[in-house]
Enzyme design. Sequence first.
Site, PDB file in Angstrom:
ATOM      1  N   SER A  64       0.983  -1.263   0.080  1.00 12.42           N
ATOM      2  CA  SER A  64      -0.165  -0.147   0.046  1.00 12.42           C
ATOM      3  C   SER A  64       0.981   1.363  -0.148  1.00 12.42           C
ATOM      4  CB  SER A  64      -0.879   0.072   1.189  1.00 12.42           C
ATOM      5  OG  SER A  64      -2.069  -0.589   0.931  1.00 12.42           O
ATOM      6  N   LYS A  67       0.382   3.438  -3.040  1.00  8.87           N
ATOM      7  CA  LYS A  67      -0.774   4.339  -2.882  1.00  8.87           C
ATOM      8  C   LYS A  67      -0.536   5.891  -3.195  1.00  8.87           C
ATOM      9  CE  LYS A  67      -3.885   0.856  -1.182  1.00  8.87           C
ATOM     10  NZ  LYS A  67      -4.622   0.491   0.204  1.00  8.87           N
ATOM     11  N   TYR A 189      -2.885  -2.487 -10.797  1.00 15.63           N
ATOM     12  CA  TYR A 189      -2.860  -2.325  -9.141  1.00 15.63           C
ATOM     13  C   TYR A 189      -2.015  -3.701  -8.591  1.00 15.63           C
ATOM     14  CZ  TYR A 189      -4.574  -2.129  -4.317  1.00 15.63           C
ATOM     15  OH  TYR A 189      -4.342  -2.067  -3.024  1.00 15.63           O
ATOM     16  N   TYR A 241      -3.790   3.403   7.748  1.00 12.48           N
ATOM     17  CA  TYR A 241      -5.384   2.694   7.624  1.00 12.48           C
ATOM     18  C   TYR A 241      -5.981   3.528   8.695  1.00 12.48           C
ATOM     19  CZ  TYR A 241      -2.221  -0.513   5.347  1.00 12.48           C
ATOM     20  OH  TYR A 241      -1.419  -1.348   4.586  1.00 12.48           O
ATOM     21  N   VAL A 259       0.996  -3.720   3.911  1.00  8.92           N
ATOM     22  CA  VAL A 259       0.917  -4.879   4.489  1.00  8.92           C
ATOM     23  C   VAL A 259       2.239  -5.759   4.126  1.00  8.92           C
ATOM     24  CG1 VAL A 259      -1.176  -4.982   4.780  1.00  8.92           C
ATOM     25  CG2 VAL A 259      -0.144  -6.042   2.707  1.00  8.92           C
TER      26      VAL A 259
HETATM   27  N1  GLU Z   1      -1.927  -5.104  -2.291  1.00  6.16           N
HETATM   28  C1  GLU Z   1      -2.603  -5.153  -0.831  1.00  6.16           C
HETATM   29  C2  GLU Z   1      -3.959  -5.256  -1.236  1.00  6.16           C
HETATM   30  O1  GLU Z   1      -4.642  -4.507  -2.125  1.00  6.16           O
HETATM   31  C3  GLU Z   1      -2.120  -3.929  -0.338  1.00  6.16           C
HETATM   32  C4  GLU Z   1      -2.714  -3.811   0.997  1.00  6.16           C
HETATM   33  C5  GLU Z   1      -2.136  -2.841   1.986  1.00  6.16           C
HETATM   34  O2  GLU Z   1      -0.820  -2.846   2.036  1.00  6.16           O
HETATM   35  O3  GLU Z   1      -2.566  -2.246   2.626  1.00  6.16           O
HETATM   36  O4  GLU Z   1      -4.685  -5.777  -0.452  1.00  6.16           O
END
Ligand code: GLU
Length: 425
Positions: A64, A67, A189, A241, A259
Amino acid sequence: MAQLVRRYLDRILDEHRQVTDGALACYIPELARVDPHGFALSLSSADGFIYECGDAGVEFTIQSISKPFTYALALDQIGQNAVDAKIGVEPSGEAFNEISVDEATKKPKNPMINAGAIAAVSLIPASTPDERFAMIAEFYSACAGRRLELDRDVYSSEKATGSRNRAIAYMLQSFGVLDDDPDDVLDVYFRQCSFNVTSTDLARMAATLARGGVNPLTGRRVTNAAVVKRTLSVMVTCGMYDAAGDWVSAVGMPAKSGVGGGIVAVLPGQLGIGVYSPLLDAKGNSVRGVRLCRSLSEQLGLHFLTVARDSRATLRAVYEPRDGIRVYETHGDLLFSGAEQVARTVERERADFAAVILDVSRVDDIDDTARELLSGISAALRAEGRAGYLVDPAGIVIRNELEYETVRYATVDDAVAAAERDLRA
Ligand code: GLU
């Protein structure tokens, strides 16, 4: 002198070495296979100098943390209005993978949850998924200052199991947020989440944001300051988060976790930080990573709402009153990053002089870290058999001479006289 800073950072890392709480992310099967013990901290100064502690060479997937960078690229490419038409900027208070949109606007609430991140991918202007991915790869690599590569196993693993993200993408299509084929967007993604990075890559990417879009290592302008401002704002409110509130109160830096166990944190204008430890808490944040960032913020005074009175340049003047004797005159409020810069400047230039005088008589305010670093400079020079002197009439750095092995002088003239004496001897 860099070792003074490194020792400081090592000490903070060591405070958390024994922490083994948390669990590996296992909803992406491949992530459950990583070494749970990995622990790394990298810090980049605003001018691109890197400090590395622990397993800074270990690669892990960005997840993430991708992002904010794809969001920045979307802002850069199509402008804020077009991005705002599809993605909000409100904290969601929900889990990162919640299958939801804002009730009133029918848009993803922000670009840091999966719904908003998948929408952001779809906004990168390209005619094929590969072209879109190439733009993303190029942007992340420009921020990191090196070509980033994919972890194909993690990519395939997530692609094979990512039903929840598929549900989100199809929901977005039904609300008119995604114009492109949901599976094509998801493929990009999943790929963007699977870039391998080290904590040092993250520190460099953070430093590029800290510098308003210029990579301090390569000097390349990757994006503009307005894009960075918007990106950092969303990282402040939505980056950790649904623990963003705790994070902002305790750590106080725009940040994003993933994550894979990484955290990227930015102190605008000053520092970029990358942290790695893959054991996660229930919200998906690295347990040790969060604790480490908390200690860094507390001990180095990095909270972005710490009010420093003045942030003028730390080095006011550098001059040589006698051949071979160089004076570094500092002023203003001295915090960690200012002291770090002074330490490194002295280190870089130390072959050019026989004696160095550090003049802190014009410093208004100083914190404990800066005090320790500055007092360490002359002590470190002396330990190397070189001459270091501190002009500190008010005892701002050396409060108690017994505590440090450094003598303090009342004026530059006194220090010059002492240096001349020592050099003749
Ligand atoms: N590729 C993970 C997902 O989309 C990233 C989630 C994350 O790092 O929060 O679930």
